[in-house]
Write an enzyme that holds these catalytic residues in place. Structure first.
Site, PDB file in Angstrom:
ATOM      1  N   HIS C 140       0.875  -1.175   0.000  1.00 14.53           N
ATOM      2  CA  HIS C 140       0.000   0.000   0.000  1.00 14.53           C
ATOM      3  C   HIS C 140       0.915   1.229   0.000  1.00 14.53           C
ATOM      4  O   HIS C 140       2.001   1.188   0.576  1.00 14.53           O
ATOM      5  CB  HIS C 140      -0.840  -0.056   1.273  1.00 14.53           C
ATOM      6  N   ASP C 217       3.004  -4.421   8.011  1.00 18.21           N
ATOM      7  CA  ASP C 217       1.767  -3.666   7.844  1.00 18.21           C
ATOM      8  C   ASP C 217       0.617  -4.670   7.958  1.00 18.21           C
ATOM      9  O   ASP C 217       0.368  -5.449   7.035  1.00 18.21           O
ATOM     10  CB  ASP C 217       1.782  -2.988   6.464  1.00 18.21           C
ATOM     11  N   GLN C 220      -4.675  -5.187   6.947  1.00 21.35           N
ATOM     12  CA  GLN C 220      -5.716  -6.044   6.365  1.00 21.35           C
ATOM     13  C   GLN C 220      -5.750  -7.421   7.015  1.00 21.35           C
ATOM     14  O   GLN C 220      -6.575  -8.249   6.641  1.00 21.35           O
ATOM     15  CB  GLN C 220      -5.492  -6.208   4.851  1.00 21.35           C
ATOM     16  N   LYS C 243     -10.801  -0.108   9.989  1.00 26.22           N
ATOM     17  CA  LYS C 243     -11.038  -1.278   9.151  1.00 26.22           C
ATOM     18  C   LYS C 243     -11.493  -2.476   9.979  1.00 26.22           C
ATOM     19  O   LYS C 243     -11.697  -3.570   9.442  1.00 26.22           O
ATOM     20  CB  LYS C 243      -9.752  -1.644   8.396  1.00 26.22           C
ATOM     21  N   CYS C 383      -4.558   2.470  -3.774  1.00 27.39           N
ATOM     22  CA  CYS C 383      -3.328   2.931  -3.116  1.00 27.39           C
ATOM     23  C   CYS C 383      -2.220   1.898  -3.258  1.00 27.39           C
ATOM     24  O   CYS C 383      -1.386   1.731  -2.347  1.00 27.39           O
ATOM     25  CB  CYS C 383      -3.562   3.245  -1.646  1.00 27.39           C
TER      26      CYS C 383
HETATM   27  C1  LIG Z   1      -2.483  -2.738   3.529  1.00 27.31           C
HETATM   28  C2  LIG Z   1      -2.787  -1.356   3.968  1.00 27.31           C
HETATM   29  N1  LIG Z   1      -1.821  -0.612   4.519  1.00 27.31           N
HETATM   30  C3  LIG Z   1      -2.049   0.644   4.960  1.00 27.31           C
HETATM   31  C4  LIG Z   1      -3.281   1.214   4.834  1.00 27.31           C
HETATM   32  C5  LIG Z   1      -3.463   2.617   5.311  1.00 27.31           C
HETATM   33  O1  LIG Z   1      -4.392   2.664   6.349  1.00 27.31           O
HETATM   34  P1  LIG Z   1      -5.013   4.066   6.795  1.00 27.31           P
HETATM   35  O2  LIG Z   1      -5.595   4.683   5.578  1.00 27.31           O
HETATM   36  O3  LIG Z   1      -6.033   3.710   7.789  1.00 27.31           O
HETATM   37  O4  LIG Z   1      -3.891   4.866   7.350  1.00 27.31           O
HETATM   38  C6  LIG Z   1      -4.330   0.472   4.261  1.00 27.31           C
HETATM   39  C7  LIG Z   1      -5.697   0.994   4.107  1.00 27.31           C
HETATM   40  O5  LIG Z   1      -6.010   1.902   3.386  1.00 27.31           O
HETATM   41  C8  LIG Z   1      -4.075  -0.839   3.824  1.00 27.31           C
HETATM   42  O6  LIG Z   1      -5.032  -1.574   3.275  1.00 27.31           O
END
Ligand SMILES: Cc1ncc(COP(=O)(O)O)c(C=O)c1O
Ligand SMILES: Cc1ncc(COP(=O)(O)O)c(C=O)c1O
Lengths: 153, 426, 426, 153
Positions: C140, C217, C220, C243, C383
């Site tokens: 991401h 990270d 998910q 999430k 993203c």
């Molecule tokens: C795998 C992953 N990493 C990071 C993020 C970033 O999370 P957030 O937008 O809540 O900061 C997301 C979600 O958008 C994600 O799916």
């Protein structure tokens, strides 16, 4: 209003059979615009000839709305003088920000009026506007006067 | 006294104010400079968002996402309107501390990037040893520690405008402290410990004379008086939502378009980009450039409801009401023996946060007696430890009022202070 | 199908799921990988906090402040318990993006400080040209852009583990990509675009072999399967509250005590300090060191309620339910002509986020037809733009399910895709 | 329970007439502790004599609770052998974490039992514990064994 009404025949036709899709030999200005949400891309080039007429080239990839909009744009403004091209662009931008209300002027917008339904879908407005934003920016870069330089973002 | 606000009416919107504490004492909340209470409207606005249109903003193409985006951007517009700003100049953060860090990191990030690629950043944010950063001696830690950090990372030097015995900025020294070496000037609009309202426009003007970036910490002013950000004369203005009836977890940074446009990003990731490749990325325009990741959507909506609540009361009326309470509280405190006010002793150019010390009593012990009577006040250094040192006190007790307080609240507090004095025999 | 969850019962806790969209179509929410919906309990927990004990935490000496602090720290304890961690190793942030930036800034901040005072920082965070940082090709943006920034600020080089045609990490190259120059390895546990579940423990082990700091990270994964953070083998683990049924505006960074202890602060200001003087400060121990300013108190309380909700369902049951839905959806999609799944095509080691493209149709157009039928899905690059490039697609359409979805939701989506194909004649 | 009950006579007496408040000539270990919320400060020094007895010096400024606690601490552990001093400290810490429940052992804690009421006020627990945390840390720094080195924060 449902989705089929948004995708008017004209839009689908321009999407499947894009008009004027090519790059110019000697562009005076070029702009690459991208919709960061979905990755729609479009490059627009402009040149002004000795008589003051605008010539437009474009290329791109993306959804039906962005690509059809580029095709409609090219068809409409190609060969116009700058003032008229600006007027068309203004009218298009205004229509897209109308939330689908208002009566677009077919005399000014031609096939562009087909996009009135798109104005009801905020996520798609950006798609429809993308080539027009690129046109404006390309004009700025070419030093071709326009009523609203710098307001292109 | 004042008829500017109907306090009885207002209190009905704040369910927490009907609770009791300790031995069934009615709660007297005089700690709004720390955080304010929230009217029902704010809780309902948040819940309504979650119940009806919660979705990811700026990314989705479905109806929920459209509505969520509208809710978020409407909130931005309303909050911008509250301070007379354009919505595109409003950046949402989690609190004022993040807002001020966003500002300070522009400098340390640009300086670090310039080492490897000088042309990649605007030189106005690049600092060198010999450069100076100016704050004041009455800053909240949030507007002090980040600048200490910038100095540690760039070799710049921290300077500060002193505070006089009355708790006012020593403006005589302004022209020597802010000089040609100065690259940043960041000062608080209204001190959270002294209550002083500073003539920030004057300080910002001096900052601009020497070409420095000017920053104002408006955490304690925007909740309490009418503020049009542009009139502060700053390039960047930071504040928090939770001190102005809004939810926790949301803050704001306003910036002049011109400065925001050149500022490098702070927190990076999704939503703040234009294009991303494995080895490089380009960034979106402000405000998006500074809002990486899933934003505080419900909190923005809640803060917008708070702003509407305040607008309904009228910020002029809010300020007058607080001024009257301040006059009253200062009078009561001055009457007491053994009580020393830390900060301006008269109500001119001062807000409703009133710090004091009691001879022979530690603030913690004063606070304990107030707590026992149901009065919630803050004791300690109020995140302005150097200011305490300036006044040679280890800590203070602070009364701070807001729209839901009246003079009776002050009276209960005064009685509590007396009780502490009696008990300790001082 | 699955009896792991009583979806009908669960849906009653989510008021938003009863609404209609567009022409009175029932909402089919298949966008939980972007953000989940929130059960009433979560909204009520937040409102309850505001109505009963809202106050500044960790600072006040009055009863409200005590109760607010208890609520905040209880929330930390419950969230820590959910992932099998000690509460002192849990840092609250505004979202996963901030968590990952907190991790990445440890390196750029230490590197900048080392220029001026080498002994002031732990050398493990100091980077030099020649050092490498390793991510993967399925990150991401939140776990990619911050590392690009670190490279720009320190001269380190970014490397990445490739992704094969099936959407799996190319682990064969692990030992060459992660080598003696590697100082950081940061990879995603479950890809938000491909759905792939990565064997992160193996990657982290390799990171530790070469002495690199290992980061996962888990945005998910933690919402969708039982995760005990320590079993991931990482030093730092980041995720978001929104999430996993929690409010917007709260994220988490878990860290091993040993690494957190040596990490320099990120956002600085109040509450994260030990002592403050005008010219220098010392910092509190973790987790406070990383929680500057007024925290997201109500949001932490809300997230704790979300965690309790999930614990009541049981994360094993949640994972089984989603697995069954994933099997079903993959089967349905594979049956369709002209549909290509981007990511693993079978349900082994994969989560419920399923990306696909339809021949001759742009994802935006597919999404429009789904929206028209009430189906909320995400279209775009999610993203993870470089991942799209890897698969040579401009974007994808993504279905992502959660506890409140069942096979009927998938069926509605499939019908919508067919309608788009018919309409466009592809 | 009200505030007057929290401030027991013993506490007030120690606050107004602190016992053993001085610094040592030749400390083996010293610890400065501060309560960042309110600025309470205390410095504790320790030394062990040839017979294995602990000698304690302290100085500080702050609220009645932190300063009385330092005075009580000094009075109690001064001259004790290390094991006994540790036992007193453990008992004090435990009492402070009891939320005011439980029955503190006066035989072990002496005047320290007066602080039982303080345990009901979370914001004040830190004040009461501050000198004891400093004692433990000073012991660690002096290399004087203690049952729980490093757990001092
Ligand atoms: C795998 C992953 N990493 C990071 C993020 C970033 O999370 P957030 O937008 O809540 O900061 C997301 C979600 O958008 C994600 O799916
Ligand atoms: C003057 C001032 N600046 C900054 C802050 C920091 O605000 P926050 O804690 O909301 O980040 C505060 C409040 O604590 C304040 O009063």
């Amino acid at each position: 209003m449902n989705v089929e009404a948004m995708y008017q025949e004209i839009i689908l036709d321009h999407y499947k059979h894009p008009r004027g899709r090519h790059l110019l030999d000697a562009p005076e200005g070029e702009s690459y615009q991208v919709n960061p949400t979905c990755g729609d891309e479009v490059t627009v080039q402009v040149r002004r000839d000795a008589e003051g007429h605008l010539h437009v080239g474009y290329e791109g990839q993306g959804c039906s709305i962005s690509q059809a909009s580029a095709s409609v744009m090219s068809e409409m403004v190609e060969g116009m003088d700058v003032a008229n091209a600006d007027a068309v662009r203004h009218a298009f931008v205004e229509m897209m920000h109308s939330k689908g209300a208002g009566e677009p002027d077919e005399d000014v917008l031609g096939d562009g009026v087909a996009f009135i339904g798109v104005a009801k879908y905020p996520a798609r407005i950006k798609c429809a506007l993308l080539p027009w934003m690129a046109l404006q920016d390309a004009q700025v870069k070419a030093g071709i006067p326009s009523g609203e330089e710098g307001a292109g973002r | 006294m004042s008829n500017d606000l109907d306090v009885e009416r207002i209190r009905q919107d704040f369910p927490i104010l009907t609770r009791t504490v300790r031995d069934e004492r009615p709660l007297v909340y005089l700690d709004s400079a720390a955080t304010s209470q929230k009217p029902i409207e704010v809780l309902e606005a948040e819940a309504h968002f979650y119940r009806t249109c919660n979705a990811s903003v700026h990314r989705g193409a479905h109806q929920l996402a459209e509505e969520a985006t509208d809710a978020y951007e409407d909130a931005r517009r309303r909050i911008a309107g509250f301070v007379g700003a354009a919505d595109s100049d409003i950046v949402f953060t989690k609190n004022a501390t993040e807002s001020l860090n966003l500002a300070s990191y522009a400098f340390s990030n640009a300086t670090a990037k310039a080492l490897h690629a000088p042309d990649s950043v605007d030189p106005r944010f690049v600092l060198r040893p010999g450069d100076s950063i100016v704050v004041s001696q009455m800053e909240h830690h949030a507007n002090l520690v980040p600048w200490q950090e910038v100095c540690a990372k760039t070799g710049a030097t921290l300077r500060w405008i002193g505070v006089d015995d009355e708790g006012r900025l020593e403006l005589d020294s302004l022209d020597t402290i802010i000089d040609a070496s100065t690259r940043v000037v960041s000062v608080v609009h209204q001190s959270n410990i002294l209550g002083t309202i500073n003539p920030v426009a004057e300080v910002m003007q001096r900052a601009h004379e020497v070409g420095a970036v000017g920053i104002v910490d408006a955490c304690q002013s925007i909740p309490h008086m009418p503020v049009r950000v542009e009139e502060l004369g700053a390039d960047l203005v930071a504040w928090s939502g939770h001190k102005m009836l809004g939810p926790t977890g949301i803050g704001v940074l306003w910036g002049s378009r011109e400065v925001l446009k050149e500022m490098p990003p702070f927190i990076t990731g999704g939503s703040m980009i234009e294009t991303v490749f494995m080895d490089h990325s380009t960034y979106a325009e402000p405000p998006k450039r500074f809002e990486a990741g899933t934003p505080m959507v419900a909190q923005a909506v809640g803060l917008a409801a708070a702003v509407e609540y305040l607008e309904r009361l009228g910020m002029d009326a809010v300020a007058r009401h607080e001024h009257d309470l301040t006059v009253y509280a200062l009078d009561r405190l001055r009457e007491m023996r053994g009580v020393r006010i830390i900060g301006p002793t008269d109500a001119k150019e001062r807000g409703s946060a009133i710090s004091f010390v009691v001879d022979g009593l530690h603030p913690h012990d004063v606070g304990q007696f107030l707590d026992d009577r149901g009065v919630a006040v803050r004791v300690g250094h109020h995140c302005a430890w150097p200011t305490c040192r300036r006044f040679d006190v280890p800590a203070t007790t602070r009364l701070s009022s807001y729209i839901y307080n009246d003079t009776r609240d002050i009276d209960v507090a005064i009685t509590g202070i007396r009780a502490a004095q009696d008990f300790f025999g001082v």
